[in-house]
Design a protein around this motif. Sequence first.
Motif, short mmCIF file in Angstrom:
data_model
loop_
_atom_site.label_atom_id
_atom_site.label_comp_id
_atom_site.label_asym_id
_atom_site.label_seq_id
_atom_site.Cartn_x
_atom_site.Cartn_y
_atom_site.Cartn_z
N GLU A 30 -19.89 12.71 -6.13
CA GLU A 30 -19.11 13.57 -5.38
C GLU A 30 -19.73 13.89 -4.01
N ARG A 31 -20.78 13.24 -3.68
CA ARG A 31 -21.32 13.18 -2.14
C ARG A 31 -20.75 11.82 -1.32
N PHE A 32 -19.87 10.98 -2.26
CA PHE A 32 -19.79 9.51 -1.51
C PHE A 32 -18.32 9.69 -1.32
N ILE A 33 -18.21 8.92 0.12
CA ILE A 33 -16.80 8.87 0.71
C ILE A 33 -16.61 7.34 1.00
N MET A 34 -15.45 6.79 0.19
CA MET A 34 -15.28 5.49 0.51
C MET A 34 -14.02 5.18 1.33
N VAL A 35 -14.01 4.79 2.52
CA VAL A 35 -12.69 4.40 3.36
C VAL A 35 -12.55 2.86 3.14
N GLY A 36 -11.28 2.65 2.82
CA GLY A 36 -10.85 1.31 2.82
C GLY A 36 -9.16 0.99 2.96
N ASN A 37 -8.84 -0.16 2.96
CA ASN A 37 -7.53 -0.35 2.97
C ASN A 37 -6.79 -0.75 1.63
N SER A 38 -7.53 -0.93 0.66
CA SER A 38 -6.91 -1.43 -0.72
C SER A 38 -7.18 0.00 -1.70
N ILE A 39 -6.30 0.46 -2.09
CA ILE A 39 -6.15 1.63 -2.94
C ILE A 39 -6.67 0.91 -4.44
N ARG A 40 -6.37 -0.45 -4.78
CA ARG A 40 -6.82 -0.84 -5.99
C ARG A 40 -8.32 -0.90 -5.92
N SER A 41 -9.00 -1.50 -5.08
CA SER A 41 -10.51 -2.07 -5.28
C SER A 41 -11.12 -1.09 -4.39
N ASP A 42 -10.59 -0.47 -3.37
CA ASP A 42 -11.55 0.36 -2.58
C ASP A 42 -11.48 1.87 -3.02
N ILE A 43 -10.42 2.42 -3.36
CA ILE A 43 -9.98 3.78 -3.47
C ILE A 43 -10.26 4.06 -5.31
N ILE A 54 -10.68 7.46 0.93
CA ILE A 54 -9.76 7.85 2.22
C ILE A 54 -9.17 6.37 2.26
N HIS A 55 -7.80 6.29 2.11
CA HIS A 55 -7.08 5.05 2.38
C HIS A 55 -6.63 4.85 3.80
N VAL A 56 -6.65 3.75 4.38
CA VAL A 56 -6.27 3.26 5.71
C VAL A 56 -5.20 2.18 5.47
N PRO A 57 -3.88 2.44 5.25
CA PRO A 57 -3.07 1.31 4.93
C PRO A 57 -3.13 0.32 6.16
N TYR A 58 -2.84 -1.07 5.81
CA TYR A 58 -2.80 -2.08 6.63
C TYR A 58 -1.54 -2.75 6.36
N GLN A 59 -0.66 -3.06 7.39
CA GLN A 59 0.41 -3.88 7.32
C GLN A 59 0.78 -5.03 6.30
N THR A 60 -0.54 -5.58 5.87
CA THR A 60 -0.42 -6.66 5.00
C THR A 60 -1.07 -6.48 3.80
N THR A 61 -0.96 -6.46 2.67
CA THR A 61 -1.64 -6.22 1.53
C THR A 61 -1.53 -7.19 0.38
N TRP A 62 -2.47 -7.60 0.12
CA TRP A 62 -2.60 -8.85 -1.13
C TRP A 62 -1.87 -8.37 -2.25
N VAL A 63 -0.79 -9.14 -2.98
CA VAL A 63 -0.47 -8.61 -4.11
C VAL A 63 -1.55 -8.18 -5.18
N PHE A 76 -8.36 12.04 -3.01
CA PHE A 76 -7.56 11.38 -2.26
C PHE A 76 -7.08 11.65 -0.97
N HIS A 77 -7.40 10.83 -0.06
CA HIS A 77 -6.73 11.27 1.18
C HIS A 77 -6.02 9.95 2.04
N GLN A 78 -5.28 10.00 2.81
CA GLN A 78 -4.52 8.61 3.58
C GLN A 78 -4.56 9.28 4.97
N ILE A 79 -5.11 8.42 5.72
CA ILE A 79 -4.95 8.32 7.47
C ILE A 79 -4.27 7.25 7.97
#
Length: 96
Positions: A30-43, A54-63, A76-79
């Motif tokens: 509960e004290r850990f924050i993950m920031v990444g571009n993959s909802i599946r493996s980061d978030i 914290i999801h930071v979308p990228y224009q290209t995402t692997w299937v 869950f947050h998105q920026i």
Amino acid sequence: ADFFAHTEVVAEKNGSTYARVLARSRIRAERFIMVGNSIRSDILPVLDLGGVGIHVPYQTTWVHERADRPEGNDRFHQIESLTALPDLVERIGRSG
């Protein structure tokens, strides 16, 4: 380096790996924050452990990395840009 006490690169990004890293580092999920571009493996794995994602979308995402947003999860947050990250982390910290 001023903001991180530890960094780690892992071969597999999943709940069991994140749980091991947190246990080894003595960090409660509960004290850990993950920031990444993959909802599946980061978030999603971090949310499942009780952490903040914290999801930071990228224009290209692997299937393989595509997944639905975890709507209704207050950890869950998105920026749209990393420039928004400091303010969001501060808000998360103030809210507990």
